[in-house]
Design an enzyme around this catalytic site. Structure first.
Site, PDB file in Angstrom:
ATOM      1  CG  MET A   1      17.019  27.571  17.612  1.00  0.00           C
ATOM      2  SD  MET A   1      18.099  26.061  18.497  1.00  0.00           S
ATOM      3  CE  MET A   1      16.842  25.062  17.786  1.00  0.00           C
TER       4      MET A   1
ATOM      5  CE  LYS B   1      -4.048  39.569  27.876  1.00  0.00           C
ATOM      6  NZ  LYS B   1      -5.356  39.693  27.125  1.00  0.00           N
TER       7      LYS B   1
ATOM      8  NE  ARG C   1     -11.887  35.480  22.908  1.00  0.00           N
ATOM      9  CZ  ARG C   1     -10.763  36.598  23.549  1.00  0.00           C
ATOM     10  NH1 ARG C   1      -9.785  36.441  22.765  1.00  0.00           N
ATOM     11  NH2 ARG C   1     -10.781  37.076  24.661  1.00  0.00           N
TER      12      ARG C   1
ATOM     13  CE1 TYR D   1      20.639  24.510   8.208  1.00  0.00           C
ATOM     14  CE2 TYR D   1      19.290  26.837   9.941  1.00  0.00           C
ATOM     15  CZ  TYR D   1      20.257  25.430  10.129  1.00  0.00           C
ATOM     16  OH  TYR D   1      21.027  24.696  10.187  1.00  0.00           O
TER      17      TYR D   1
HETATM   18  C1  LIG Z   1      -5.317  41.052  26.700  1.00  0.00           C
HETATM   19  C2  LIG Z   1      -7.023  41.500  27.308  1.00  0.00           C
HETATM   20  C3  LIG Z   1      -7.039  43.076  27.180  1.00  0.00           C
HETATM   21  C4  LIG Z   1      -6.003  44.410  26.203  1.00  0.00           C
HETATM   22  O1  LIG Z   1      -5.941  43.763  25.258  1.00  0.00           O
HETATM   23  P1  LIG Z   1      -4.936  44.704  24.373  1.00  0.00           P
HETATM   24  O2  LIG Z   1      -6.050  44.108  22.829  1.00  0.00           O
HETATM   25  O3  LIG Z   1      -3.794  44.141  24.064  1.00  0.00           O
HETATM   26  O4  LIG Z   1      -5.433  46.210  24.491  1.00  0.00           O
HETATM   27  C5  LIG Z   1      -8.294  43.455  27.079  1.00  0.00           C
HETATM   28  N1  LIG Z   1      -9.860  43.599  27.755  1.00  0.00           N
HETATM   29  C6  LIG Z   1      -9.152  41.531  27.716  1.00  0.00           C
HETATM   30  C7  LIG Z   1     -10.796  40.580  28.336  1.00  0.00           C
HETATM   31  C8  LIG Z   1      -8.026  41.093  27.236  1.00  0.00           C
HETATM   32  O5  LIG Z   1      -7.952  39.634  27.398  1.00  0.00           O
END
Ligand SMILES: *Cc1c(COP(=O)(O)O)cnc(C)c1O
Length: 358
Positions: free
Chosen positions: A303, A35, A129, A255
């Site tokens: 930046m 992802k 969640r 800065y």
């Molecule tokens: C992002 C995610 C993972 C992977 O998590 P990592 O900590 O990057 O290994 C696994 N399961 C779900 C549901 C996630 O959202």
């Protein structure tokens, strides 16, 4: 000539890290989590590099799954957030995307459709969640049977809140809630493990693990770096030194004039900044490297550039390459200095920085 600020991606290291996950998965199969554009590494090249190893990929949303198909890969793709609209379920069925359903709204979309994808159910084992509460599972299964959808159900998924902390009792507690909730429905697959769970010696891994960050060499464990866990850095973030000067004792840099030289200091400017995704919260003393030699940031990150102290690298000159993180300076070290985690640094590299693959 393009600017030589670049994120070099070592696809061999990625494959080694996948193998490490597999070795630590206790016999479970390993779906590669790609992802957020492959955690900032480029979803197409990352998924392609894992094509011969990974039997499944996992992403957050359907657009990311489509990017895997655009890269020409045929594996099933798990959608960890399920779908956000009814029409997406059709697309899942046509493309071998496997949504993880977590709400009654998603089930009611499923009810109205005839072409149904294979899918998973998310169980809320305590993170609060997403997911069905254990007490709701019987009702969910009843609804799936009523719409003859139970054959498409692959299994159950849950997600850990505290697996990054090996001393937390919560991971074992969530595992036991999950096992108890799903034990009434035998014959279905189970998936619980994120990267961190691969580093818990007694963690049951069930049928599928879901590592993300460890594939990219970032540490999933608080207080440990990726290399300390046997992981290889995948991304090297590099930028050229574009200017050097002596700053006399008593003068400031950058800065806010926040950093003042306590002695005459040879310093340099590096062509990378928060516009490239380098964290602005990385302050003075954050490590970087030049020609294999560790140096430190001074003053505020701008930046488009940042300042480094070249005292440790007297032979450095304009045009030399500075490593912001990679093999000499770990991404986890920089994350700690910036008050964040490697996940945020990797996914935050902006489109201004080209990814180069080897
Ligand atoms: C992002 C995610 C993972 C992977 O998590 P990592 O900590 O990057 O290994 C696994 N399961 C779900 C549901 C996630 O959202």
């Amino acid at each position: 000539m393009p600017r030589s600020t670049v994120a070099r991606i070592d696809l061999d290291a990625l494959r080694k890290n996948y193998q490490t996950a597999l070795n630590r998965a206790g016999g479970a199969q390993v779906m590669a989590v790609v992802k957020a554009d492959g955690y900032g590494h480029g979803i197409g090249p990352v998924a392609s590099a894992l094509d011969s190893l990974a039997p499944k990929f996992a992403v957050a949303c359907i657009e990311e799954a489509a990017a895997i198909r655009e890269a020409g890969l045929a594996q099933p793709v798990v959608l960890l957030q399920g779908v956000h609209a009814e029409a997406d379920i059709d697309e899942c069925a046509r493309n071998r995307f496997e949504p993880v359903f977590h709400s009654f709204q998603q089930l009611s979309w499923l009810e109205r459709l005839e072409a149904r994808p294979a899918f998973w159910l998310k169980v809320n084992s305590g993170m609060n969640r997403l997911g069905f509460h254990p007490d709701e599972l019987a009702k969910v299964m009843g609804r799936l049977q009523a719409m003859s959808a139970e054959k498409g159900l692959l299994g159950f998924v849950t997600h850990f809140a505290c697996a990054d902390d090996p001393d937390s009792a919560m991971t074992a507690q969530q595992t036991s809630v999950f096992e108890k909730a799903t034990s009434a429905f035998p014959g279905l697959m189970k998936s619980v493990a994120n990267s961190a769970a691969h580093f818990h010696p007694d963690q049951p891994m069930f049928d599928w693990s879901r590592p993300g960050i460890m594939l990219y060499g970032g540490s999933p464990m608080v207080g440990k770096t990726g290399p300390e866990l046997g992981l290889e850095p995948v991304m090297s973030l590099e930028a050229p030194l574009i200017s050097t000067r002596m700053v006399p004792a008593g003068e400031s840099v950058g800065y806010g004039a926040g950093w003042v030289a306590d002695r005459d200091t040879r310093m340099g400017m590096v062509a990378i900044g928060y516009g490239d995704g380098y964290p602005r919260h990385a302050g003075t003393n954050t490590p970087a490297a030049i020609n294999g030699q560790r140096i430190r940031l001074i003053g505020r990150v701008s930046m488009d550039m940042l300042a480094v102290d070249l005292t440790n690298a007297p032979d450095s000159k304009e045009g030399d390459t500075v490593e912001l993180w990679g093999r000499t300076v770990g991404v986890d070290e920089v994350a700690t200095c910036a008050g964040t985690i490697s996940y945020e640094l990797m996914t935050g590299i902006t489109g201004r920085v080209p990814r180069q693959y080897r």
